[in-house]
Design an enzyme around this catalytic site. Structure first.
Site, PDB file in Angstrom:
ATOM      1  CG  HIS A 108     -10.224 -22.902   9.876  1.00  0.00           C
ATOM      2  ND1 HIS A 108     -10.465 -23.966   9.279  1.00  0.00           N
ATOM      3  CD2 HIS A 108     -11.258 -21.772  10.000  1.00  0.00           C
ATOM      4  CE1 HIS A 108     -11.744 -23.623   8.944  1.00  0.00           C
ATOM      5  NE2 HIS A 108     -12.276 -22.373   9.508  1.00  0.00           N
TER       6      HIS A 108
ATOM      7  CB  CYS B 294      -6.541 -25.641   6.904  1.00  0.00           C
ATOM      8  SG  CYS B 294      -7.360 -25.590   8.685  1.00  0.00           S
TER       9      CYS B 294
ATOM     10  CG  ASP C 220      -0.361   0.008   2.537  1.00  0.00           C
ATOM     11  OD1 ASP C 220       0.805   0.187   2.619  1.00  0.00           O
ATOM     12  OD2 ASP C 220      -0.860  -0.106   3.529  1.00  0.00           O
TER      13      ASP C 220
END
Lengths: 399, 399
Positions: A337, A308, A95
């Protein structure tokens, strides 16, 4: 003007306004739509580089504001850029630092020249200008860099939003004038708040620069979703078809579903890792609180359908134990997760777009997701976004 | 009396008093000598189960005291034991809980029956006896379980140490009387402080029970190394040749080198992960402080010869940045490196024992290791331990 090497975007398929695309960057090709995890300080909180790849992340966002203050962009440059520094070999986006300066409350003065802020680390006064932002982002070496913009808070006066978007366009010109590296793509940012006429003005001032991608800025800053998504829809359909569209700072599951339906290609948010550190797990049936006493005795995984490592290996009871015992593996597993959940969500949407069933898929997903909440009602803003998304765009892209 | 199934120990080679062995457990075969990382609350701080395997750990120590209080042994049993609970599929060892009760300062009363202590979690009064310790350890399901013993502090009166070691032997008998699972091996613990005659008395009371392994207890509790290592030497050479010997709570690099030379087969300690969380990295040239300002600009890894993920992927400067930025990846990487360092240290010693060069290897290692410290002098206790270790044992094993 898009002279960047190794940078290319192709839309391969459409389903209503939603798109499947391929984005070529110097550090690899990524599939859109996509969600970017946030690595504020050059590390995605809770994950190692190997785990970032394992959960299916394709591109990492790093924060210019944090890294310029510590460790300083020169040290990152000495590592050959963010990849060498962080150990994650894939693409990065940085950014501009502007949003952080303003949102973290350290802003002291904003002028045509740029912003002056107080470092949150040592209290020193530091100036950030469009030129300096690009200089820092070039040293950090991300594949995609962002124009230095001003993002007004919500609510803000129309007049302020208007003068601010005009300044943002002037800053864009200064950013492009100083940028002198060909292996980075600079995305412009369209502002204008939730006002269609101001979005039009920002688009008219921004699109002539023909940057290789565009961000929809100025949203997810506190406005209700009933105002945010019409603004996303309005802006997205007026952006060029053949350029990637990035909705900044957005990343709740329902926002990704609505945003992708409206033709957005890229998202980022700290939400999945942050809520994970607080003990919450994202699922199709809403957010699961692993701090609850009920979780302590559940011998099943968070989500039996999730692939996962947390869901393949551990029970909710074990993860709840880790949280209570303040063991760092708990926040790690939930961060893993939650990122995997968002990536799988986007992957499922990519599959639905590929076969032209996105609207039906998203409506069904919304029934399950919102149905799990207290009132069980699918909100109107969500249904409206999906309805708008299935229609052919009505606006006229400026290019 | 050693009726345990799936449990066997074989010494395959000797180099002076040092031994290479193979220990068969229900959850797999391990090579001795070995170092066990500590997973106090059912997780090795800083590492996932996959990382534990990757660094070369072979067996994990878990703490009975912590797990009986939280989450309670029954929940662990509902997961099929520590493997199912923690996700680490290999062998486990549990301590008896006695040392934790006494060392954590929550002890309220010690008697022939057992100990009464105050829970550090909720302040409730809890009794731990030999019978209860075995019951909990059977529910946790570790491959190796430890007899419930009393470990006197240092210094302590001879009379106290003597009556305590006698009680420890009576408690051992009670432990064995209540143990009713064949798939766990119970190790007895020899006490007696730093006094040869008291060690003799403890050995005479303990060895007749012919347990499948023996721990050298009561050391590393504050005594100087000049007193500790002669006690290790004295005890180790009087333990049966064909049973594994476990020096409890020991794990600084120099202690492993001296202990292995003296014929110890197993070690455990929180040191590598704890010092890692504090920002220190273990190397052959001593402990590196990654919190130092010098580390912030070093573009090389912690140890170019180390094969751990931290050294293969990251610079010292990056890890120093993570520590300053309080990012959890920093403590993780240092915990991984430090465990890998200790495992590699032991692996190098195993190789030296295999070719009969342990004494020379350890002397050279000591020169480098102590040579890096302020005074640069190899301490006498270390050289003496190596000299003793190269000699044939002079004591008479009791069996």
């Amino acid at each position: 003007m898009s002279s960047e090497l190794s940078f290319d975007f192709e839309v391969q398929q459409r389903d209503g306004r939603a798109r499947l695309g391929t984005l070529q960057t110097p550090h690899g090709e990524v599939q859109t739509p996509l969600f970017m995890p946030v690595g504020t300080q050059g590390t995605v909180k809770g994950l190692s580089p190997a785990e970032i790849e394992e959960v299916g992340s394709q591109i990492i966002l790093a924060n210019t504001y944090h890294l310029m203050l510590r460790p300083g962009e020169q040290l990152v440059a000495q590592h050959g850029g963010l990849q060498g520094f962080s150990g994650y070999p894939g693409p990065f986006l940085t950014d501009s630092g502007g949003f952080q300066v303003m949102s973290l409350g350290h802003l002291r003065k904003i002028s045509e020249e740029g912003v002056i802020f107080k470092s949150h680390l040592d209290g020193s006064m530091i100036e950030l200008t469009p030129e300096r932002s690009i200089q820092v982002q070039q040293a950090l070496g991300a594949d995609i860099i962002m124009a230095f913009d001003e993002c007004p808070p919500y609510p803000a006066e129309r007049d302020y939003i208007r003068s601010s978007l005009q300044r943002t366009a002037r800053w864009l010109e200064r950013c492009l004038a100083v940028k002198d590296k060909d292996d980075q793509a600079l995305f412009a940012i369209v502002q204008g708040g939730v006002h269609p006429d101001l979005r039009d003005e920002s688009l008219a001032l921004t699109l002539p620069f023909d940057t290789p991608g565009y961000a929809i800025g100025g949203l997810a800053v506190g406005e209700p979703k009933e105002e945010m998504f019409p603004a996303v829809a309005y802006t997205a359909e007026r952006l060029p078809e053949h350029k990637p569209r990035y909705l900044m700072g957005v990343g709740h599951p329902e926002d990704l579903v609505a945003g992708i339906a409206l033709g957005v290609d890229m998202f980022d948010c700290v939400y999945p890792t942050r809520t994970g550190r607080f003990g919450y797990a994202l699922t199709d049936r809403g957010r699961l609180n692993l701090n609850s006493s009920g979780a302590r005795t559940r011998l099943e995984p968070i989500d039996p359908d999730c692939d996962c490592v947390a869901c393949r290996t551990f029970t909710q009871a074990y993860i709840a134990h880790l949280l209570r015992a303040e063991e760092m593996l708990g926040p790690r597993l939930l961060s893993i997760h939650n990122l995997r959940y968002l990536h799988r969500l986007v992957e499922r949407m990519r599959e639905a777009i590929a076969v032209g069933t996105l609207y039906d898929w998203a409506m069904a997903w919304g029934q399950t997701y919102f149905g799990s909440k207290a009132d069980g009602v699918v909100p109107e803003w969500f249904t409206e976004a999906l309805e708008t998304g299935r229609q052919t765009p009505t606006g006229t892209p400026h290019h």
